[in-house]
Design a protein around this motif. Structure first.
Motif, PDB file in Angstrom:
ATOM      1  N   SER A 189     -17.639   5.198  11.364  1.00 43.54           N
ATOM      2  CA  SER A 189     -18.273   3.999  10.816  1.00 43.54           C
ATOM      3  C   SER A 189     -19.615   4.356  10.193  1.00 43.54           C
ATOM      4  O   SER A 189     -20.350   5.202  10.709  1.00 43.54           O
ATOM      5  CB  SER A 189     -18.460   2.957  11.924  1.00 43.54           C
ATOM      6  N   GLY A 228      -9.411   0.046   7.612  1.00 41.15           N
ATOM      7  CA  GLY A 228     -10.735  -0.537   7.810  1.00 41.15           C
ATOM      8  C   GLY A 228     -11.584  -0.644   6.563  1.00 41.15           C
ATOM      9  O   GLY A 228     -12.684  -1.205   6.619  1.00 41.15           O
ATOM     10  N   GLY A 229     -11.113  -0.113   5.434  1.00 39.93           N
ATOM     11  CA  GLY A 229     -11.880  -0.186   4.196  1.00 39.93           C
ATOM     12  C   GLY A 229     -12.741   1.046   3.988  1.00 39.93           C
ATOM     13  O   GLY A 229     -13.612   1.343   4.806  1.00 39.93           O
ATOM     14  N   LYS A 230     -12.531   1.758   2.899  1.00 39.07           N
ATOM     15  CA  LYS A 230     -13.233   3.012   2.638  1.00 39.07           C
ATOM     16  C   LYS A 230     -14.744   2.830   2.612  1.00 39.07           C
ATOM     17  O   LYS A 230     -15.498   3.730   3.013  1.00 39.07           O
ATOM     18  CB  LYS A 230     -12.755   3.616   1.317  1.00 39.07           C
ATOM     19  N   GLU A 231     -15.203   1.654   2.137  1.00 38.59           N
ATOM     20  CA  GLU A 231     -16.637   1.410   2.031  1.00 38.59           C
ATOM     21  C   GLU A 231     -17.318   1.305   3.394  1.00 38.59           C
ATOM     22  O   GLU A 231     -18.555   1.371   3.485  1.00 38.59           O
ATOM     23  CB  GLU A 231     -16.898   0.133   1.234  1.00 38.59           C
ATOM     24  N   ASN A 232     -16.536   1.159   4.449  1.00 39.46           N
ATOM     25  CA  ASN A 232     -17.108   0.999   5.790  1.00 39.46           C
ATOM     26  C   ASN A 232     -17.155   2.297   6.588  1.00 39.46           C
ATOM     27  O   ASN A 232     -17.593   2.290   7.744  1.00 39.46           O
ATOM     28  CB  ASN A 232     -16.295  -0.038   6.581  1.00 39.46           C
ATOM     29  N   GLU A 273      -3.942  -6.146   4.699  1.00 41.44           N
ATOM     30  CA  GLU A 273      -5.134  -6.659   5.373  1.00 41.44           C
ATOM     31  C   GLU A 273      -5.763  -5.602   6.276  1.00 41.44           C
ATOM     32  O   GLU A 273      -6.909  -5.752   6.708  1.00 41.44           O
ATOM     33  CB  GLU A 273      -4.780  -7.909   6.189  1.00 41.44           C
ATOM     34  N   LYS A 274      -5.030  -4.539   6.550  1.00 41.42           N
ATOM     35  CA  LYS A 274      -5.587  -3.417   7.307  1.00 41.42           C
ATOM     36  C   LYS A 274      -6.617  -2.648   6.481  1.00 41.42           C
ATOM     37  O   LYS A 274      -7.386  -1.860   7.025  1.00 41.42           O
ATOM     38  CB  LYS A 274      -4.477  -2.456   7.727  1.00 41.42           C
ATOM     39  N   ARG A 275      -6.591  -2.854   5.168  1.00 43.61           N
ATOM     40  CA  ARG A 275      -7.523  -2.204   4.240  1.00 43.61           C
ATOM     41  C   ARG A 275      -7.407  -0.679   4.341  1.00 43.61           C
ATOM     42  O   ARG A 275      -8.361   0.041   4.585  1.00 43.61           O
ATOM     43  CB  ARG A 275      -8.955  -2.672   4.491  1.00 43.61           C
ATOM     44  N   GLN A 276      -6.201  -0.214   4.102  1.00 50.37           N
ATOM     45  CA  GLN A 276      -5.914   1.207   4.185  1.00 50.37           C
ATOM     46  C   GLN A 276      -6.621   1.983   3.057  1.00 50.37           C
ATOM     47  O   GLN A 276      -6.863   1.461   1.977  1.00 50.37           O
ATOM     48  CB  GLN A 276      -4.403   1.459   4.078  1.00 50.37           C
ATOM     49  N   TYR A 277      -6.924   3.229   3.349  1.00 49.63           N
ATOM     50  CA  TYR A 277      -7.453   4.140   2.336  1.00 49.63           C
ATOM     51  C   TYR A 277      -7.104   5.562   2.740  1.00 49.63           C
ATOM     52  O   TYR A 277      -6.892   5.862   3.914  1.00 49.63           O
ATOM     53  CB  TYR A 277      -8.976   3.991   2.182  1.00 49.63           C
ATOM     54  N   TYR A 303       0.870  -1.182   0.000  1.00 49.90           N
ATOM     55  CA  TYR A 303       0.000   0.000   0.000  1.00 49.90           C
ATOM     56  C   TYR A 303       0.899   1.221   0.000  1.00 49.90           C
ATOM     57  O   TYR A 303       1.862   1.313   0.762  1.00 49.90           O
ATOM     58  CB  TYR A 303      -0.904   0.031   1.232  1.00 49.90           C
TER      59      TYR A 303
END
Length: 262
Positions: free
Chosen positions: A130, A114-118, A99-103, A86
């Motif tokens: 959230s 945590g993932g931008k979609e969340n 796996e941290k789902r950075q954005y 990333y």
């Protein structure tokens, strides 16, 4: 088209290098003191005068595979290794642990996990929350841009998970649960109740009813301020506690003392 050899070179050493904060294949040259550190957090923890790096000011990095110093970029200009799975060119941030789902949040100006979609960015609160809290939280302007009221770590760019309280104030989730373990149920900032206290209030009702005040105090009154609804009212003084007649909360404080008998 990338060949299998290109992919192998890009991925060489993935998750094999880094520090306690991030897995990455580069180090940074601190723009403030010109010294080399595994990451900006390592710099911030090690400097004696406690000065901190502004993440956006980093301009030079050193590939740990071939030791080449170069301008900030994802791929090493010398050996072709991917210095971070990333990569954010705005924050000058590298991390192999995707796996941290950075954005990157443009409004926050920093990278989050945590993932931008969340998550969504609340403009008034000035931070990402959230999606479960969309239209379901009390907005407090710049609510994350202060220190945790328990551990005093700055919340906005903290690596720890945070909790938004019912009142809209924020603190670390771990600090919140520790506070509850010590039977502290009010916000340290505004004193509003942070949990469902209906059972506790009913128990206090029972204790108040069962505890008869001495004759000299039985009809004494005090003015109270309710921390939960901000209502001010006059009630009978009781040693167990003063109940708000507006919202039934015992989270109150006396603003005028009882008149004591002579």
């Amino acid at each position: 088209m990338e060949s299998s050899g290109d992919n192998a070179r890009l991925g060489f050493g993935k998750m094999g290098y880094g520090c306690n904060h991030y897995r990455r294949r580069c180090k940074i040259r601190a723009p403030c003191c010109n010294e080399i550190f595994p990451c900006r957090l390592c710099h911030n923890e090690s400097t004696k005068d406690r000065h901190e790096i502004c993440r956006h000011d980093v301009q030079r990095v050193i590939c740990v595979i071939c030791d080449t110093e170069q301008a900030v970029a994802q791929v090493c200009s010398n050996c072709g290794v991917n210095m971070g799975q990333y990569f954010c060119g705005v924050c000058k941030f590298y991390d192999d642990d995707i796996e941290k789902r950075q954005y990157h949040c443009n409004e926050c100006g920093i990278c989050r996990i945590g993932g931008k979609e969340n998550f969504f960015h609340c403009q008034k609160c000035g931070s990402c929350y959230s999606i479960d809290l969309r239209d379901k939280h009390v907005c407090v302007e710049n609510s994350m841009r202060h220190n945790c009221s328990i551990c005093y770590e700055y919340l906005f760019d903290s690596l720890k998970v945070t909790t938004v309280l019912k009142c809209g104030h924020t603190m670390h989730s771990q600090c919140f649960h520790e506070m509850l373990k010590h039977d502290k149920y009010s916000c340290p900032i505004c004193s509003k109740t942070v949990a469902d206290m209906s059972r506790a209030w009913r128990k206090l009702d029972e204790e108040t009813e069962a505890t008869v005040m001495p004759e000299n105090y039985r009809f004494k009154k005090v003015w109270i301020l309710c921390n939960d609804c901000n209502d001010t009212t006059e009630v009978f003084f009781h040693v167990i506690g003063q109940k708000c007649s507006h919202c039934d909360s015992y989270n109150t404080r006396v603003v005028a003392p009882p008149v004591l008998p002579r």
